[in-house]
Design a protein around this motif. Sequence first.
Motif, PDB file in Angstrom:
ATOM      1  N   ARG A  25       0.832  -1.206   0.000  1.00 20.23           N
ATOM      2  CA  ARG A  25       0.000   0.000   0.000  1.00 20.23           C
ATOM      3  C   ARG A  25       0.866   1.255   0.000  1.00 20.23           C
ATOM      4  O   ARG A  25       0.573   2.225  -0.709  1.00 20.23           O
ATOM      5  CB  ARG A  25      -0.933  -0.010   1.215  1.00 20.23           C
ATOM      6  CG  ARG A  25      -2.017  -1.084   1.160  1.00 20.23           C
ATOM      7  CD  ARG A  25      -2.930  -0.887  -0.029  1.00 20.23           C
ATOM      8  NE  ARG A  25      -3.888  -1.957  -0.174  1.00 20.23           N
ATOM      9  CZ  ARG A  25      -5.109  -1.952   0.355  1.00 20.23           C
ATOM     10  NH1 ARG A  25      -5.487  -0.907   1.078  1.00 20.23           N
ATOM     11  NH2 ARG A  25      -5.938  -2.946   0.152  1.00 20.23           N
ATOM     12  N   HIS A  33       2.292   1.598  -3.422  1.00 25.50           N
ATOM     13  CA  HIS A  33       1.288   2.040  -4.389  1.00 25.50           C
ATOM     14  C   HIS A  33       1.107   3.552  -4.345  1.00 25.50           C
ATOM     15  O   HIS A  33       1.012   4.212  -5.381  1.00 25.50           O
ATOM     16  CB  HIS A  33      -0.043   1.345  -4.104  1.00 25.50           C
ATOM     17  CG  HIS A  33      -1.153   1.776  -5.006  1.00 25.50           C
ATOM     18  ND1 HIS A  33      -1.269   1.344  -6.313  1.00 25.50           N
ATOM     19  CD2 HIS A  33      -2.199   2.623  -4.799  1.00 25.50           C
ATOM     20  CE1 HIS A  33      -2.330   1.899  -6.872  1.00 25.50           C
ATOM     21  NE2 HIS A  33      -2.918   2.674  -5.977  1.00 25.50           N
ATOM     22  N   LYS A  70      -0.591  -3.222  -5.622  1.00 30.77           N
ATOM     23  CA  LYS A  70      -1.605  -3.760  -4.727  1.00 30.77           C
ATOM     24  C   LYS A  70      -1.791  -5.256  -4.938  1.00 30.77           C
ATOM     25  O   LYS A  70      -1.894  -6.028  -3.968  1.00 30.77           O
ATOM     26  CB  LYS A  70      -2.937  -3.038  -4.947  1.00 30.77           C
ATOM     27  CG  LYS A  70      -2.980  -1.619  -4.387  1.00 30.77           C
ATOM     28  CD  LYS A  70      -4.365  -1.034  -4.540  1.00 30.77           C
ATOM     29  CE  LYS A  70      -4.451   0.360  -3.919  1.00 30.77           C
ATOM     30  NZ  LYS A  70      -5.800   0.937  -4.067  1.00 30.77           N
TER      31      LYS A  70
END
Length: 432
Positions: free
Chosen positions: A78, A81, A378
């Motif tokens: 995360r 990302h 992800k």
Amino acid sequence: MTSTTPAPPTTTSPHPQAQRRILTVLVISQILSGAGLAAGITVGALLAQDLLGSTGLAGVPSAMFTAGSALAAVAVSRISHHRGRRAGLAAGYLTGAIGSAGIIAAAVTGNAVLLFLALFVYGAGSATNLQARYAGADLATPAHRGRAVSTVLVATTLGGVAGPNLAAPTGNLAHVLGIPPLAGPFLLAGAAYALAALVLALWLRPDPLLLARTLHTTQQQAEPGTTGTPDTTGTPGGPDQLHRAAARRRSPGVLLGTLVMILTQLVMVAIMTMTPVHMHDHGHGTAASGLVIAIHVAAMYLPSPLSGWLVDRYGRLTIASASGLTLLAAGIVAATAPGDSVALLALALALLGLGWNFGLTSGTAIITDAVPLATRAKTQGMVDVAISIAGATGGLASGLIVAATGYPLLAVAGGLLALAILPAIAATARSR
């Protein structure tokens, strides 16, 4: 079973100078993190056995740090990302260093609950070590992804081999410092993870994932008939878009790549975790088990250039099949090796590492081929969560199986389980 054609003699990246710098920094950080990872593998089960006085719970440390890896894989992916690979990887290694400090504190105080909690946090280092391979592939073309992944993986070998062989010296250092000797390798692990985080935070520039997105957007803007909005739907319109559209038609690729890596991780962790305990029960010391684990870790990473070339040259499915067969051979050798034979146990663990390497390299390439750039980080993170859960399951079950039936049955069962890769590959090949 399908195969790929030989890769053309072209550059491995649309931005070769940046790719070379990125791979260099990743190699340095992987050498450091490999030492941190392998140090914990060598003595984690023995430390738990010493604190708890039970072989049946010796697999709990492996289960805890691989469960921690599952959570860390989500967090690292995360962060990657939203902020890029540099931030995600550096945060993951720093967390692993904190976990190492917690393990040392648990050993000093004899607190088993703190040990398990610290092992959970320590698992972030393992998750980050695996996530780094994706950073090596971000700027690589599909024809060279196997080799890009293998470059990052092989760098772990140097630290991975050094870590277990430093188990005895770091144990002596720990004794001098008033720390239980079995906690000594975690002194090395904490320092190694902290240095890896520092290297990435300072020098992983440009960020590979962010640069890949920028190049993709720029290419789309330059293509006739496209707009400046990045295409994340896979609509054909250029080479990258055609590749993504083909990947979406190969939707079984995500499931297959995940399955290959789950099975190889589960089998590898289960057999590896209990080998030092098995050797200890047959009178071998920390130096002998450290040597066997060092050989195992070397086999996990050192063949990476070869496996990467094989994946690019002969196809993802072919090498994934080789993974299952190699793990079966490892299980058979481990089960039939006399308890006093360090050489045969080392051979079994070498085959175990090689089978894992084949599975990880081929599985990573399958996943990266099948996922569009916009959602790559992800998806890769969720895949690594599944891998970590599989590792936790293997680690937890291994101690229970050995306590109930013995090490040979664990080894044979693991080898047979790895064969499940073959029908999955056959089904995927028929669907194409």
